[in-house]
Design a protein around this motif. Structure first.
Motif, PDB file in Angstrom:
ATOM      1  N   ASN A  62       0.832  -1.202   0.000  1.00 25.01           N
ATOM      2  CA  ASN A  62       0.000   0.000   0.000  1.00 25.01           C
ATOM      3  C   ASN A  62       0.863   1.246   0.000  1.00 25.01           C
ATOM      4  N   PRO A  63       0.480   2.278  -0.782  1.00 19.32           N
ATOM      5  CA  PRO A  63       1.237   3.533  -0.755  1.00 19.32           C
ATOM      6  C   PRO A  63       1.252   4.117   0.649  1.00 19.32           C
ATOM      7  N   PRO A  64       2.400   4.548   1.147  1.00 19.83           N
ATOM      8  CA  PRO A  64       2.472   5.047   2.525  1.00 19.83           C
ATOM      9  C   PRO A  64       1.623   6.299   2.752  1.00 19.83           C
ATOM     10  N   PHE A  69      -7.931   1.329   2.129  1.00 15.19           N
ATOM     11  CA  PHE A  69      -8.080   0.110   1.342  1.00 15.19           C
ATOM     12  C   PHE A  69      -8.897   0.426   0.089  1.00 15.19           C
ATOM     13  N   ARG A  70      -8.200   0.688  -1.003  1.00 17.23           N
ATOM     14  CA  ARG A  70      -8.889   0.998  -2.242  1.00 17.23           C
ATOM     15  C   ARG A  70      -8.347   0.108  -3.353  1.00 17.23           C
ATOM     16  N   PRO A 114      -2.352   0.900  -4.692  1.00 17.77           N
ATOM     17  CA  PRO A 114      -1.834  -0.340  -4.108  1.00 17.77           C
ATOM     18  C   PRO A 114      -1.450  -1.364  -5.177  1.00 17.77           C
ATOM     19  N   ILE A 115      -0.422  -2.135  -4.881  1.00 20.88           N
ATOM     20  CA  ILE A 115      -0.012  -3.263  -5.711  1.00 20.88           C
ATOM     21  C   ILE A 115      -0.180  -4.521  -4.879  1.00 20.88           C
ATOM     22  N   LEU A 397       1.434   0.930 -14.657  1.00 20.22           N
ATOM     23  CA  LEU A 397       0.029   0.918 -14.244  1.00 20.22           C
ATOM     24  C   LEU A 397      -0.184   1.589 -12.891  1.00 20.22           C
ATOM     25  N   ALA A 398       0.841   1.557 -12.037  1.00 20.38           N
ATOM     26  CA  ALA A 398       0.688   2.104 -10.686  1.00 20.38           C
ATOM     27  C   ALA A 398       1.238   3.514 -10.544  1.00 20.38           C
TER      28      ALA A 398
END
Length: 399
Positions: A62-64, A69-70, A114-115, A397-398
């Motif tokens: 998750n991005p800090p 939660f997406r 998020p990845i 993509l991210a």
């Protein structure tokens, strides 16, 4: 950790030292050991692990700056195998996903979304006869009550197998994991000889199905029963197997009888029943249906001559999956014009795509074209190229 180290850390799990083949059937001790290996790797990377009621897993980076939660980008594959299968079918996608995240982190990349790294259960269907079982339940394609009633060759139900693995079968339902799957990209070893470059992009998955053929006749003594007095279902089956081979060749399709059950299965007895499972695949749905109809017609006609009967029951049928061209072309651009090719093999990616999730696949070259066999292989340099390709795709993509 390098790809090579990751690969070596799981490569002995479920492997027969004599044949080199793998046995990681769904929820068996070896498959559970592989799953525990995965969860340990995710914990070592401080990834947030989520599971659903049947045992599918997604570990999130998750991005800090955005811990909410997406939906995000999910990659990964499966850790189970066919009976006496190869090393690469499934695990290559999981190991490459972990390695790609390591590459991106080493570069200092911070994702905007998020990845996730996924490990989906019983993709092969080698234990319970239903391919992509975990993803089918997750997507709501396979009702939980039908899934829980499936039995393996020993008569163990899926419900009992889950309990044995420490999973409460009451929790099996459509998966909440898919709500966070904004895009899915599965890396997989190519399972034929169609890819000549190190890495390619999938265009589609051929439609395919598994069909149970039950031939019934009359048990009798092998030594005393005249040939003309027999009602031998094995003869009907034998002709059907030959017919399937001929019809598939004529249609440019695939037809395989790879599993057989005979009753009473005695050396000196004419069998009373032969049950055979047909795996059929074709480039389009119409050809698949035509192939099945032709095989069934010849089998029925032969059964009439042999004094036997035939029942055909479809156990699973998957229509053609055409991956979205926009996403596919984006991957091709990121990978500087990687070749595009279809596949005749089924994948979790096909189930997720049919469920409406934007989905793509990357293939790593298989120099022999052999799969579902201990001889399955990919060159180390091609595997590393696959990791770099996946990392580049995830980064694009991210971002």
């Amino acid at each position: 950790m390098s790809f090579e180290s990751l690969w070596a850390s799981q490569s002995a799990i479920g492997r027969d030292p004599d044949t080199g083949g793998y046995r990681r059937g769904g929820w068996t001790p070896t498959e559970r050991e592989a799953t525990h290996w995965f969860t340990d790797q995710c914990a070592a990377r401080n990834l947030t692990l989520e599971s659903d009621g049947i045992g599918n897993l997604i570990a999130w980076w998750n991005p800090p700056q955005d811990p909410a939660f997406r939906p995000g980008i999910v990659t990964g594959s499966h850790l189970d195998s066919v009976i006496d299968g190869g090393a690469f079918d499934g695990p290559l996608g999981v190991v490459s996903a972990l390695a790609a995240v390591d590459v991106l982190r080493a570069e200092g990349f911070v994702p905007s979304v998020p990845i996730g790294i996924g490990a989906f259960v019983e993709e092969e269907g080698s234990r319970f006869g239903m391919p992509c079982l975990g993803s089918r339940v997750a997507a709501g394609v396979l009702p939980p009550e039908k899934a829980l009633g499936l039995t393996d060759r020993a008569g163990v139900t899926l419900a009992a197998a889950l309990e044995e693995a420490g999973i409460d079968p009451a929790g099996v339902a459509r998966s909440p994991l898919l709500e966070r799957m904004g895009t899915f990209v599965e890396l997989h070893v190519e399972q034929g000889r169609g890819l000549t470059a190190p890495v390619g992009v999938a265009s589609s998955i051929w439609p395919h199905g598994r069909y149970r053929f039950t031939f019934r006749g009359e048990a009798n003594h092998a030594g005393t029963t005249l040939m003309e007095d027999r009602h031998d279902p094995m003869l009907t089956y034998a002709m059907t197997a030959l017919a399937a081979n001929k019809q598939a060749r004529l249609a440019g399709a695939r037809a395989t009888f790879g599993r057989l059950s005979v009753e009473p299965n005695g050396t000196n007895a004419v069998p009373s029943q032969v049950t055979a499972w047909l795996d059929a695949r074709a480039a389009d749905d119409a050809t698949l249906q035509s192939l099945l109809a032709a095989i069934t017609k010849q089998a029925t006609e032969r059964a009439e001559r042999d004094g036997t009967t035939l029942d055909v029951v479809p156990e699973s049928v998957s229509p053609v999956v055409d991956f979205p061209t926009g996403l596919r072309d984006r991957l091709v651009d990121v990978l500087d014009g990687a070749p595009v090719l279809p596949t005749g093999a089924g994948h979790d990616a096909g189930v997720f795509s049919a469920a409406g999730i934007p989905t793509a696949m990357l293939f790593v070259r298989n120099p022999t074209g052999i799969s579902h066999s201990p001889a399955e292989f990919a060159e180390p340099d091609d595997c590393l190229a696959g990791v770099d390709a996946l990392a580049a795709v995830l980064k694009d993509l991210a971002t």
